[in-house]
Design a protein around this motif. Structure first.
Motif, mmCIF file in Angstrom:
data_model
loop_
_atom_site.group_PDB
_atom_site.id
_atom_site.type_symbol
_atom_site.label_atom_id
_atom_site.label_comp_id
_atom_site.label_asym_id
_atom_site.label_seq_id
_atom_site.Cartn_x
_atom_site.Cartn_y
_atom_site.Cartn_z
ATOM 1 N N ASP A 9 0.854 -1.153 0.035
ATOM 2 C CA ASP A 9 0.126 0.022 0.103
ATOM 3 C C ASP A 9 0.868 1.146 0.047
ATOM 4 O O ASP A 9 0.435 2.337 -0.336
ATOM 5 N N ASP A 10 2.288 1.071 0.343
ATOM 6 C CA ASP A 10 3.122 2.402 0.365
ATOM 7 C C ASP A 10 3.783 2.431 -0.904
ATOM 8 O O ASP A 10 4.475 3.513 -1.096
ATOM 9 N N LEU A 11 3.358 1.691 -2.033
ATOM 10 C CA LEU A 11 4.102 1.871 -3.201
ATOM 11 C C LEU A 11 3.061 2.553 -4.003
ATOM 12 O O LEU A 11 1.998 2.255 -4.184
ATOM 13 N N VAL A 12 3.960 3.348 -5.286
ATOM 14 C CA VAL A 12 3.031 3.740 -6.167
ATOM 15 C C VAL A 12 3.875 3.264 -7.459
ATOM 16 O O VAL A 12 5.063 3.677 -7.863
ATOM 17 N N ALA A 13 3.018 2.619 -8.544
ATOM 18 C CA ALA A 13 3.481 2.404 -9.787
ATOM 19 C C ALA A 13 3.324 3.491 -10.743
ATOM 20 O O ALA A 13 1.984 3.781 -10.806
ATOM 21 N N CYS A 14 4.165 3.972 -11.555
ATOM 22 C CA CYS A 14 4.002 5.134 -12.491
ATOM 23 C C CYS A 14 2.835 4.483 -13.699
ATOM 24 O O CYS A 14 3.107 3.578 -14.137
ATOM 25 N N PRO A 15 1.523 5.011 -13.980
ATOM 26 C CA PRO A 15 0.643 4.361 -14.423
ATOM 27 C C PRO A 15 1.067 4.509 -16.227
ATOM 28 O O PRO A 15 0.560 3.853 -16.811
ATOM 29 N N GLN A 16 1.866 5.341 -16.542
ATOM 30 C CA GLN A 16 2.704 5.370 -17.730
ATOM 31 C C GLN A 16 3.795 4.624 -18.103
ATOM 32 O O GLN A 16 3.682 4.027 -19.135
ATOM 33 N N CYS A 17 4.656 4.150 -17.132
ATOM 34 C CA CYS A 17 5.937 3.415 -17.533
ATOM 35 C C CYS A 17 6.154 2.584 -16.674
ATOM 36 O O CYS A 17 7.155 1.535 -16.883
ATOM 37 N N ASP A 18 5.386 2.167 -15.511
ATOM 38 C CA ASP A 18 5.155 0.964 -14.574
ATOM 39 C C ASP A 18 6.533 1.301 -13.711
ATOM 40 O O ASP A 18 6.983 0.210 -12.948
ATOM 41 N N MET B 1 9.612 -8.223 -10.142
ATOM 42 C CA MET B 1 9.796 -8.889 -8.800
ATOM 43 C C MET B 1 8.312 -9.412 -8.318
ATOM 44 O O MET B 1 8.146 -9.465 -7.062
ATOM 45 N N GLY B 2 7.537 -9.537 -9.461
ATOM 46 C CA GLY B 2 6.220 -10.296 -9.057
ATOM 47 C C GLY B 2 5.259 -9.180 -8.590
ATOM 48 O O GLY B 2 4.200 -9.734 -7.964
ATOM 49 N N LEU B 3 5.101 -7.956 -9.067
ATOM 50 C CA LEU B 3 4.148 -7.204 -8.639
ATOM 51 C C LEU B 3 3.265 -6.664 -9.890
ATOM 52 O O LEU B 3 3.747 -6.589 -10.979
ATOM 53 N N VAL B 4 2.022 -6.203 -9.833
ATOM 54 C CA VAL B 4 1.418 -5.564 -10.761
ATOM 55 C C VAL B 4 0.694 -4.433 -10.233
ATOM 56 O O VAL B 4 0.162 -4.508 -9.270
ATOM 57 N N ALA B 5 0.789 -3.336 -11.168
ATOM 58 C CA ALA B 5 0.208 -2.159 -10.796
ATOM 59 C C ALA B 5 -0.897 -1.763 -11.552
ATOM 60 O O ALA B 5 -1.279 -2.070 -12.561
ATOM 61 N N CYS B 6 -2.227 -1.086 -10.833
ATOM 62 C CA CYS B 6 -3.255 -0.886 -11.378
ATOM 63 C C CYS B 6 -3.201 0.453 -11.961
ATOM 64 O O CYS B 6 -2.630 1.350 -11.505
ATOM 65 N N ARG B 7 -3.702 0.717 -13.601
ATOM 66 C CA ARG B 7 -3.168 1.797 -14.059
ATOM 67 C C ARG B 7 -4.261 2.986 -13.920
ATOM 68 O O ARG B 7 -4.167 4.101 -14.244
ATOM 69 N N ASN B 8 -5.412 2.611 -13.199
ATOM 70 C CA ASN B 8 -6.319 3.438 -13.092
ATOM 71 C C ASN B 8 -6.021 4.127 -11.536
ATOM 72 O O ASN B 8 -6.327 5.343 -11.575
ATOM 73 N N CYS B 9 -5.595 3.386 -10.647
ATOM 74 C CA CYS B 9 -5.589 4.161 -9.405
ATOM 75 C C CYS B 9 -3.934 3.998 -8.812
ATOM 76 O O CYS B 9 -3.586 4.696 -7.842
ATOM 77 N N GLY B 10 -3.120 3.341 -9.313
ATOM 78 C CA GLY B 10 -1.755 3.368 -8.974
ATOM 79 C C GLY B 10 -1.641 2.103 -7.850
ATOM 80 O O GLY B 10 -0.588 1.947 -7.543
ATOM 81 N N GLN B 11 -2.820 1.597 -7.304
ATOM 82 C CA GLN B 11 -2.484 0.632 -6.354
ATOM 83 C C GLN B 11 -1.500 -0.705 -6.725
ATOM 84 O O GLN B 11 -1.719 -1.092 -7.811
ATOM 85 N N VAL B 12 -0.598 -1.077 -6.152
ATOM 86 C CA VAL B 12 0.288 -2.028 -6.331
ATOM 87 C C VAL B 12 -0.259 -3.302 -5.673
ATOM 88 O O VAL B 12 -0.554 -3.527 -4.548
ATOM 89 N N HIS B 13 -0.240 -4.459 -6.554
ATOM 90 C CA HIS B 13 -0.738 -5.696 -5.931
ATOM 91 C C HIS B 13 0.360 -6.951 -6.243
ATOM 92 O O HIS B 13 1.218 -6.538 -7.194
ATOM 93 N N GLN B 14 0.210 -7.832 -5.706
ATOM 94 C CA GLN B 14 0.931 -9.172 -5.956
ATOM 95 C C GLN B 14 0.592 -9.629 -7.257
ATOM 96 O O GLN B 14 -0.681 -9.533 -7.696
ATOM 97 N N LYS B 15 1.506 -10.137 -7.819
ATOM 98 C CA LYS B 15 1.130 -10.835 -9.290
ATOM 99 C C LYS B 15 0.108 -11.739 -9.239
ATOM 100 O O LYS B 15 0.162 -12.454 -8.190
ATOM 101 N N GLY B 16 -0.686 -11.942 -10.067
ATOM 102 C CA GLY B 16 -1.900 -13.139 -10.108
ATOM 103 C C GLY B 16 -2.975 -12.450 -9.826
ATOM 104 O O GLY B 16 -4.240 -13.045 -9.824
#
Lengths: 209, 196
Positions: A9-18, B1-16
């Motif tokens: 929950d403390d991570l942010v992935a860039c929606p454009q380049c991951d 490293m086995g994570l996947v991000a939501c492109r809509n809200c940025g929340q990071v999840h475990q892969k799968g």
């Protein structure tokens, strides 16, 4: 490796380049950008939600005015023709162009109103520090996804171009709806600049508990 | 490293995980059909752009004459009135932006297909610009809408929309969809081989 990783929950992935970033509390008025592609990840403004709501309500009221009042009228050689925003949509309603009338109606009236309604629905309870309504997340996601398809600002530039085209041939009177529509455009731009997706998702998360 | 991000809200999840726990969007590490969709929408956009230029955009009739004008015809008319600035706006919105967009999207798609490692920042910037600017091409459709609604002065002068307005609008919509189907994360994937 996994030991050093903070909670998801403390991570942010860039929606454009991951690219993965660790979220931190931002000082007031600062922006955090993606280290790789520069996409804005978060921008901190304390009173943002209240301001977004007030601007959205203003834009909503102005939009209703823009639809109902006369928009433009043309006068040449004693013949007059008044036009509303709805008439502009209906310009395409004959024959083959009919689907375009529907598309234009969506671009300039329906989608801007949908976005405003969805934002007010999703964020309204947050301002009064209540629990968000059901489906608030879906509503906010929808408002953000519709952003490129809501074309009020492009319409107003198109109107300006059209006015210059006819200005030489006939007298054009600008009605109150024109100014209301211009107001909608300016307020929508101000409002969209205030929206920081990350902070709003966080706020929705916290309000849920 | 086995994570996947939501492109809509940025929340990071475990892969799968397949649905975002926060906003309920569908999660996809990469859109594998991205390029296929990009090409399909792009080709549709280019095809629709051809009749948009050859058929009339506006049908004008006055007491004395009836005339039809295409996109370029409209630009030339504006130059003749002396409205160079406005002519430039219409030219940029209806010709320069659509054609530039076709080329830019093609370049992006081809470079990703080839696994190019060059100019990643530049290409990402190009993608941002294409996504931001594409919708502004709609200006001409709105000009036609307002002109045809406004200039309805019985026999004195009337303006009606031509069929090119429809194909032009379609072309803009298709290229907007092409730009949105492009998964910009693919530009960066050559840096680190993701395992799926």
């Amino acid at each position: 490796m996994n030991d050093a990783l903070p909670s998801l929950d403390d991570l942010v992935a860039c929606p454009q380049c991951d690219t993965l970033h660790v979220a931190q509390d931002l000082p007031e008025g600062m922006r955090a950008c993606c280290q790789r592609c520069g996409h804005v990840l978060m921008s901190s403004q304390k009173t943002a939600v209240a301001r977004i709501i007030s601007l959205a309500l203003t834009a909503f009221v102005l939009m209703i005015a823009a639809i109902t009042f006369p928009f433009l009228s043309l006068n040449a050689g004693g013949v007059q023709n008044a036009t509303s925003v709805i008439d502009a949509v209906l310009a395409f309603s004959d024959g083959l162009a009919f689907p375009l009338a529907i598309a234009v109606a969506f671009f300039i009236v329906v989608l801007p109103l949908t976005r405003l309604t969805a934002l007010i629905y999703a964020l309204g309870p947050l301002v009064r520090e209540r629990k968000p309504y059901r489906g608030a997340r879906i509503a906010f996601g929808l408002a953000e996804r519709l952003r490129p398809w809501s074309m009020a600002e492009i319409f107003i530039v198109g109107v300006t171009v059209a006015l210059i085209k006819v200005a030489g041939m006939a007298a054009v009177t600008i009605g109150p709806a024109f100014w209301a529509f211009a107001g909608v455009v300016v307020i929508t731009i101000l409002k969209d600049q205030l929206i920081c997706r990350y902070s709003i998702w966080e706020a929705l998360d916290q309000a849920k508990a | 490293m086995g994570l996947v991000a939501c492109r809509n809200c940025g929340q990071v999840h475990q892969k799968g995980v397949t649905r975002c726990k926060r906003c309920e969007s569908v999660l996809q590490s990469r859109d594998h059909q991205s390029l296929q969709k990009v090409w399909a929408w792009l080709i549709a956009g280019i095809i629709a752009y051809i009749p948009a230029n050859t058929y009339p955009m506006l049908l004008t009739s006055t007491l004395l004459e009836r005339s039809e004008s295409t996109i370029m015809g409209g630009v030339v008319d504006l130059v003749n009135y002396g409205a160079i600035g406005i002519a430039l706006v219409v030219f940029i919105a209806s010709v320069a932006i659509p054609v530039g967009k076709f080329l830019a999207i093609m370049y992006l798609a081809i470079s990703v297909q080839r696994g190019s490692q060059r100019h990643q920042h530049g290409r990402h910037k190009a993608y941002d610009i294409v996504e931001f600017i594409g919708r502004w091409s709609m200006i001409d459709v709105f000009v036609v809408a307002i002109l045809s609604a406004l200039v309805q002065l019985d026999t004195l002068a009337t303006i009606n929309p031509g069929i090119a307005a429809v194909s032009f609008a379609l072309s803009v919509i298709f290229t907007m969809l092409a730009a949105q189907s492009f998964d910009a994360r693919l530009i960066w994937d050559v840096d680190r081989k993701t395992d799926d």
